[in-house]
Design a protein around this motif. Sequence first.
Motif, PDB file in Angstrom:
ATOM      1  N   ASP A  17       0.811  -1.206   0.000  1.00  0.00           N
ATOM      2  CA  ASP A  17       0.000   0.000   0.000  1.00  0.00           C
ATOM      3  C   ASP A  17       0.846   1.258   0.000  1.00  0.00           C
ATOM      4  OD1 ASP A  17      -2.549  -1.298   0.101  1.00  0.00           O
ATOM      5  OD2 ASP A  17      -2.107  -1.816   2.173  1.00  0.00           O
ATOM      6  N   ALA A  18       2.105   1.159   0.398  1.00  0.00           N
ATOM      7  CA  ALA A  18       3.006   2.305   0.416  1.00  0.00           C
ATOM      8  C   ALA A  18       4.423   1.792   0.256  1.00  0.00           C
ATOM      9  CB  ALA A  18       2.868   3.119   1.709  1.00  0.00           C
ATOM     10  N   ILE A  19       5.275   2.629  -0.321  1.00  0.00           N
ATOM     11  CA  ILE A  19       6.681   2.278  -0.497  1.00  0.00           C
ATOM     12  C   ILE A  19       7.512   3.535  -0.290  1.00  0.00           C
ATOM     13  CG2 ILE A  19       6.557   2.632  -2.994  1.00  0.00           C
ATOM     14  CD1 ILE A  19       8.739   0.519  -3.298  1.00  0.00           C
ATOM     15  N   LEU A  20       8.650   3.381   0.324  1.00  0.00           N
ATOM     16  CA  LEU A  20       9.622   4.448   0.504  1.00  0.00           C
ATOM     17  C   LEU A  20      10.952   3.955  -0.048  1.00  0.00           C
ATOM     18  CD1 LEU A  20       7.809   4.224   3.403  1.00  0.00           C
ATOM     19  CD2 LEU A  20       8.915   6.445   3.698  1.00  0.00           C
ATOM     20  N   VAL A  21      11.571   4.736  -0.903  1.00  0.00           N
ATOM     21  CA  VAL A  21      12.835   4.364  -1.537  1.00  0.00           C
ATOM     22  C   VAL A  21      13.899   5.358  -1.095  1.00  0.00           C
ATOM     23  CG1 VAL A  21      14.039   3.920  -3.699  1.00  0.00           C
ATOM     24  CG2 VAL A  21      11.592   3.436  -3.516  1.00  0.00           C
ATOM     25  N   TYR A  22      14.924   4.847  -0.423  1.00  0.00           N
ATOM     26  CA  TYR A  22      16.060   5.649   0.021  1.00  0.00           C
ATOM     27  C   TYR A  22      17.281   5.277  -0.821  1.00  0.00           C
ATOM     28  CZ  TYR A  22      13.524   7.058   4.242  1.00  0.00           C
ATOM     29  OH  TYR A  22      12.622   7.595   5.116  1.00  0.00           O
ATOM     30  N   LEU A  23      18.039   6.293  -1.243  1.00  0.00           N
ATOM     31  CA  LEU A  23      19.274   6.073  -1.981  1.00  0.00           C
ATOM     32  C   LEU A  23      20.406   6.846  -1.331  1.00  0.00           C
ATOM     33  CD1 LEU A  23      18.104   6.321  -5.712  1.00  0.00           C
ATOM     34  CD2 LEU A  23      18.435   4.266  -4.335  1.00  0.00           C
ATOM     35  N   ARG A  24      21.601   6.346  -1.512  1.00  0.00           N
ATOM     36  CA  ARG A  24      22.766   7.021  -0.942  1.00  0.00           C
ATOM     37  C   ARG A  24      22.970   8.370  -1.600  1.00  0.00           C
ATOM     38  NH1 ARG A  24      27.664   2.814   0.111  1.00  0.00           N
ATOM     39  NH2 ARG A  24      28.628   4.775   0.711  1.00  0.00           N
ATOM     40  N   ASP A  25      23.445   9.307  -0.815  1.00  0.00           N
ATOM     41  CA  ASP A  25      23.693  10.660  -1.315  1.00  0.00           C
ATOM     42  C   ASP A  25      25.083  11.102  -0.850  1.00  0.00           C
ATOM     43  OD1 ASP A  25      23.315  13.110  -2.482  1.00  0.00           O
ATOM     44  OD2 ASP A  25      22.274  13.964  -0.740  1.00  0.00           O
ATOM     45  N   PRO A  26      26.052  11.198  -1.789  1.00  0.00           N
ATOM     46  CA  PRO A  26      25.900  10.960  -3.229  1.00  0.00           C
ATOM     47  C   PRO A  26      26.022   9.479  -3.550  1.00  0.00           C
ATOM     48  CG  PRO A  26      28.121  11.687  -2.752  1.00  0.00           C
ATOM     49  CD  PRO A  26      27.385  11.726  -1.442  1.00  0.00           C
ATOM     50  N   LEU A  27      25.508   9.118  -4.703  1.00  0.00           N
ATOM     51  CA  LEU A  27      25.593   7.727  -5.137  1.00  0.00           C
ATOM     52  C   LEU A  27      27.004   7.419  -5.615  1.00  0.00           C
ATOM     53  CD1 LEU A  27      22.219   7.316  -7.034  1.00  0.00           C
ATOM     54  CD2 LEU A  27      22.995   5.895  -5.151  1.00  0.00           C
ATOM     55  N   PRO A  28      27.606   6.330  -5.152  1.00  0.00           N
ATOM     56  CA  PRO A  28      28.945   5.976  -5.634  1.00  0.00           C
ATOM     57  C   PRO A  28      28.897   5.526  -7.086  1.00  0.00           C
ATOM     58  CG  PRO A  28      28.069   4.241  -4.226  1.00  0.00           C
ATOM     59  CD  PRO A  28      27.087   5.371  -4.164  1.00  0.00           C
ATOM     60  N   VAL A  29      29.950   5.815  -7.803  1.00  0.00           N
ATOM     61  CA  VAL A  29      30.034   5.482  -9.226  1.00  0.00           C
ATOM     62  C   VAL A  29      31.175   4.503  -9.426  1.00  0.00           C
ATOM     63  CG1 VAL A  29      30.330   6.361 -11.561  1.00  0.00           C
ATOM     64  CG2 VAL A  29      29.152   7.742  -9.850  1.00  0.00           C
ATOM     65  N   GLY A  30      30.872   3.346 -10.030  1.00  0.00           N
ATOM     66  CA  GLY A  30      31.901   2.375 -10.370  1.00  0.00           C
ATOM     67  C   GLY A  30      32.693   1.935  -9.159  1.00  0.00           C
ATOM     68  N   ASP A  31      34.026   2.050  -9.277  1.00  0.00           N
ATOM     69  CA  ASP A  31      34.918   1.610  -8.207  1.00  0.00           C
ATOM     70  C   ASP A  31      35.253   2.732  -7.236  1.00  0.00           C
ATOM     71  OD1 ASP A  31      35.049  -0.943  -9.275  1.00  0.00           O
ATOM     72  OD2 ASP A  31      36.677  -0.406 -10.637  1.00  0.00           O
ATOM     73  N   GLU A  32      34.563   3.849  -7.327  1.00  0.00           N
ATOM     74  CA  GLU A  32      34.847   4.947  -6.413  1.00  0.00           C
ATOM     75  C   GLU A  32      34.611   4.510  -4.967  1.00  0.00           C
ATOM     76  OE1 GLU A  32      32.578   8.324  -7.407  1.00  0.00           O
ATOM     77  OE2 GLU A  32      33.646   8.747  -9.265  1.00  0.00           O
ATOM     78  N   ARG A  33      35.537   4.867  -4.117  1.00  0.00           N
ATOM     79  CA  ARG A  33      35.392   4.561  -2.694  1.00  0.00           C
ATOM     80  C   ARG A  33      34.790   5.774  -2.001  1.00  0.00           C
ATOM     81  NH1 ARG A  33      37.266   0.687   0.454  1.00  0.00           N
ATOM     82  NH2 ARG A  33      38.529  -0.105  -1.279  1.00  0.00           N
ATOM     83  N   PRO A  34      33.591   5.620  -1.422  1.00  0.00           N
ATOM     84  CA  PRO A  34      32.948   6.778  -0.796  1.00  0.00           C
ATOM     85  C   PRO A  34      33.797   7.343   0.334  1.00  0.00           C
ATOM     86  CG  PRO A  34      31.406   4.948  -1.044  1.00  0.00           C
ATOM     87  CD  PRO A  34      32.775   4.410  -1.333  1.00  0.00           C
ATOM     88  N   VAL A  35      33.757   8.650   0.456  1.00  0.00           N
ATOM     89  CA  VAL A  35      34.477   9.355   1.514  1.00  0.00           C
ATOM     90  C   VAL A  35      33.447   9.963   2.455  1.00  0.00           C
ATOM     91  CG1 VAL A  35      36.112  11.187   2.044  1.00  0.00           C
ATOM     92  CG2 VAL A  35      36.380   9.837  -0.058  1.00  0.00           C
ATOM     93  N   GLY A  36      33.632   9.754   3.747  1.00  0.00           N
ATOM     94  CA  GLY A  36      32.708  10.310   4.723  1.00  0.00           C
ATOM     95  C   GLY A  36      31.632   9.311   5.099  1.00  0.00           C
ATOM     96  N   PRO A  37      30.712   9.727   5.952  1.00  0.00           N
ATOM     97  CA  PRO A  37      29.662   8.814   6.416  1.00  0.00           C
ATOM     98  C   PRO A  37      28.666   8.481   5.309  1.00  0.00           C
ATOM     99  CG  PRO A  37      29.250  11.034   7.214  1.00  0.00           C
ATOM    100  CD  PRO A  37      30.608  11.057   6.562  1.00  0.00           C
ATOM    101  N   VAL A  38      27.997   7.330   5.469  1.00  0.00           N
ATOM    102  CA  VAL A  38      26.975   6.908   4.521  1.00  0.00           C
ATOM    103  C   VAL A  38      25.668   7.626   4.868  1.00  0.00           C
ATOM    104  CG1 VAL A  38      25.653   4.964   3.629  1.00  0.00           C
ATOM    105  CG2 VAL A  38      28.080   4.681   4.188  1.00  0.00           C
ATOM    106  N   VAL A  39      25.127   8.332   3.910  1.00  0.00           N
ATOM    107  CA  VAL A  39      23.903   9.099   4.100  1.00  0.00           C
ATOM    108  C   VAL A  39      22.857   8.577   3.126  1.00  0.00           C
ATOM    109  CG1 VAL A  39      22.822  11.377   3.989  1.00  0.00           C
ATOM    110  CG2 VAL A  39      25.143  11.134   4.893  1.00  0.00           C
ATOM    111  N   LEU A  40      21.678   8.254   3.639  1.00  0.00           N
ATOM    112  CA  LEU A  40      20.551   7.847   2.812  1.00  0.00           C
ATOM    113  C   LEU A  40      19.571   9.009   2.727  1.00  0.00           C
ATOM    114  CD1 LEU A  40      19.801   4.202   4.047  1.00  0.00           C
ATOM    115  CD2 LEU A  40      21.266   4.946   2.163  1.00  0.00           C
ATOM    116  N   ARG A  41      19.136   9.316   1.510  1.00  0.00           N
ATOM    117  CA  ARG A  41      18.183  10.396   1.299  1.00  0.00           C
ATOM    118  C   ARG A  41      16.927   9.827   0.646  1.00  0.00           C
ATOM    119  NH1 ARG A  41      18.773  15.674   1.679  1.00  0.00           N
ATOM    120  NH2 ARG A  41      21.053  15.433   1.811  1.00  0.00           N
ATOM    121  N   LEU A  42      15.779  10.254   1.139  1.00  0.00           N
ATOM    122  CA  LEU A  42      14.505   9.771   0.611  1.00  0.00           C
ATOM    123  C   LEU A  42      14.354  10.244  -0.831  1.00  0.00           C
ATOM    124  CD1 LEU A  42      11.868   8.272   1.235  1.00  0.00           C
ATOM    125  CD2 LEU A  42      10.899  10.453   1.982  1.00  0.00           C
ATOM    126  N   ARG A  43      14.351   9.280  -1.768  1.00  0.00           N
ATOM    127  CA  ARG A  43      14.282   9.617  -3.184  1.00  0.00           C
ATOM    128  C   ARG A  43      12.842   9.742  -3.669  1.00  0.00           C
ATOM    129  NH1 ARG A  43      18.242  11.353  -6.909  1.00  0.00           N
ATOM    130  NH2 ARG A  43      17.223  11.319  -8.937  1.00  0.00           N
TER     131      ARG A  43
END
Length: 731
Positions: A201-227
């Motif tokens: 009946d409802a769905i919420l989709v969260y994605l990382r912000d910013p989204l990592p690209v390819g083999d890029e290693r994210p820097v800093g904490p993992v943040v999810l943003r409601l997309r």
Amino acid sequence: MTEHPNSHGRQRTAQVRQSAVPAPEPGRARAVADEPEGTRRAESPALDRLPGHDDPEQALPRPAREPGAGASAPRARARGEAHPEPGAPRRAVPRPGGPEAARAAAAQGGADRGTAVPDIVGTDGPAGPAGSAGSAGPDGPERPASGGADGDGGAGKGPAGTTGGERLRFVGAATRRIARGIDLDEIVLGLCRATVPTFADAILVYLRDPLPVGDERPVGPVVLRLRRTDQLPEHVRGPEDPDAPQERAEPVPDLAGGAAERCEVRIGGPLAEVLRGVRPVFGDSSAARAALPELLGDEQDVPDRQRTILAPLRGRRRVIGAAVFIRRADRPAFEGDDLLVAAQLATHTALGVDKAVLYGREVYIADELQRTMLPDSLPQPTGVRLASRYLPAAETARVGGDWYDAIPLPGNRVALVVGDVMGHSMTSAAIMGQLRTTAQTLAGLDLPPAEVLHHLDEQAQRLGSDRMATCLYAVYDPVAHRIVIANAGHPPPILLHRGGRAEVLRVPPGAPIGVGGVDFEAVELDAPAGATLLLYTDGLVESRIRDVWTGIEQLRERLIDTARLTGPNPPPLEPLCDEVLGMLGPGDRDDDIALLAARFEGIAPSDVAYWFLDPRPQTAGQARRLARRALTRWGLEELTDSVELLVSEVVTNAVRYAERPVTLRLLRTDVLRCEVGDDVPQLPRLRQARPSDEGGRGLYLVNKLARRWGATRLSTGKVVWFELALPGHAR
């Protein structure tokens, strides 16, 4: 035949069966329940797929109305299904053709003139696991597997309680819908539209912000943003009697309204542990109960009893987000198999997001590459005005081999270049960049146009045997009002005269660059003031529906029609380029298009003074006298002292090493420009002279007094020039 009205006033026709109906073939028939109008979202686009194939909402039964509230009961009776009264205990549906069905038919008598027969019957009988007619669930010991019209089971539960085949059809249709998305928003929207209201009946989709690209290693904490969020809106429930007034249903609870817009995933926290586990979990599990408040907020009221699923979205290398599926309290809870459905939806969505991010990065790289290959802005030298356009072949092929350029030359001349490397790939763009750089270097040497094409041909052969390109190189002299053009297999330019006449210039076509062993021929033509020269690539005039010469003739006629709108005055340059591109039809974008337009204005002979001076010790004094006379004639006596000093210093440096006559030229335009040419190729350099040095201070004075200055190496030597602001003009 018996007519049964439904809640929307439409007439339904049902076949009244007098006896038990044989069981249909497995997989052929399934229950189809009407979907209330309120369950359809207002923003949902019209579906262009066959039911049960590409539409996940058709692949599974949709939520049904409560008993007696809509057309489910009449339709169930028309199909011969059992329809219990509200609140009555659910029971197993008798298998058609068996003794239970016969007793049920006898008990019905002639009251309903039909037999209660389910639409889908498993091959293993009532207790069969996959094709069973009834199965145990969290809300009751036994309920119909699918197609039931009762308020608690069957069509009202979506995937819950359906057969394995229906789940597979739903997952297949949903993943196809997700896979159709190209960019990030389309993929997330496909997930939401595929699951609401069929699966949740409802769905919420969260994605990382910013989204990592390819083999890029994210820097800093993992943040999810409601997309994105999606849920069933408030709907209108229709009574069984179509003549009765419509009754407003109870508002649908806002399941996604209080969700957090941004969530930082704490290392070692409950949400991090669930995301690390990869597999979806029910909302009433211990891990999810601790993790959901981080996403939904502490005040969010989440339905209990397995009506919430938290599914991590894992890409190829790392978790990139999370999806929360929620069902209302008045709807059956999720089952164990629904975790597998959620896992499939999450996996396909995450992979699609990965592809979209990579595609977006490639588009960004392509755009940046094309932008750096083409000039950011065109120069505006005195005596000519320039305008340009570039269009890629399509949005999916943003890079190509077409290029244009305008390169200022000594004497207020300008080199105009248009070229086209064969192909529409990164390789073509890279070759184009090398050829463009080579052309700029050759133009800086002030080589004749034919020589420039000859060296470009040699460079293309060094790049590879199959590196082919066409190019047109022209040099416009505003003082002489002449233009020199050389062509290497390129479409001929078009000259639009001031009176509105357009002509295709007769320039020897030559062979494309990269063929090798071919001589290029240049022609010199008049370039009258007010005329417009149009250089273009073949994408403007050639397509699948017309050949090159037909397109050139259409372009010439287009220029004539545009010139008629402005009468004797030449049309404005920028609108003229837009009108030229307006000749392109829907099927004419087969190739890249580069367009360069030059409006010749020229420099009046009365604004030019030109002399040849012998390299003698007395030449510096002679140059000062000639410059003083020219300034007096132009009424620029205020500049006499500065000009005499600077001319003396530059001419002295020239005659010291020159063996041939030195040239001195003064041009009066919006500035006063002085040019001194000699046959020595070494360029002068500004340096700080020591107190004991006898020379080395001439360029220091030029740098202090002149508005601008520079030196250009030519094939026959060099030119040193400087500019001074005219009286009354800004410095």
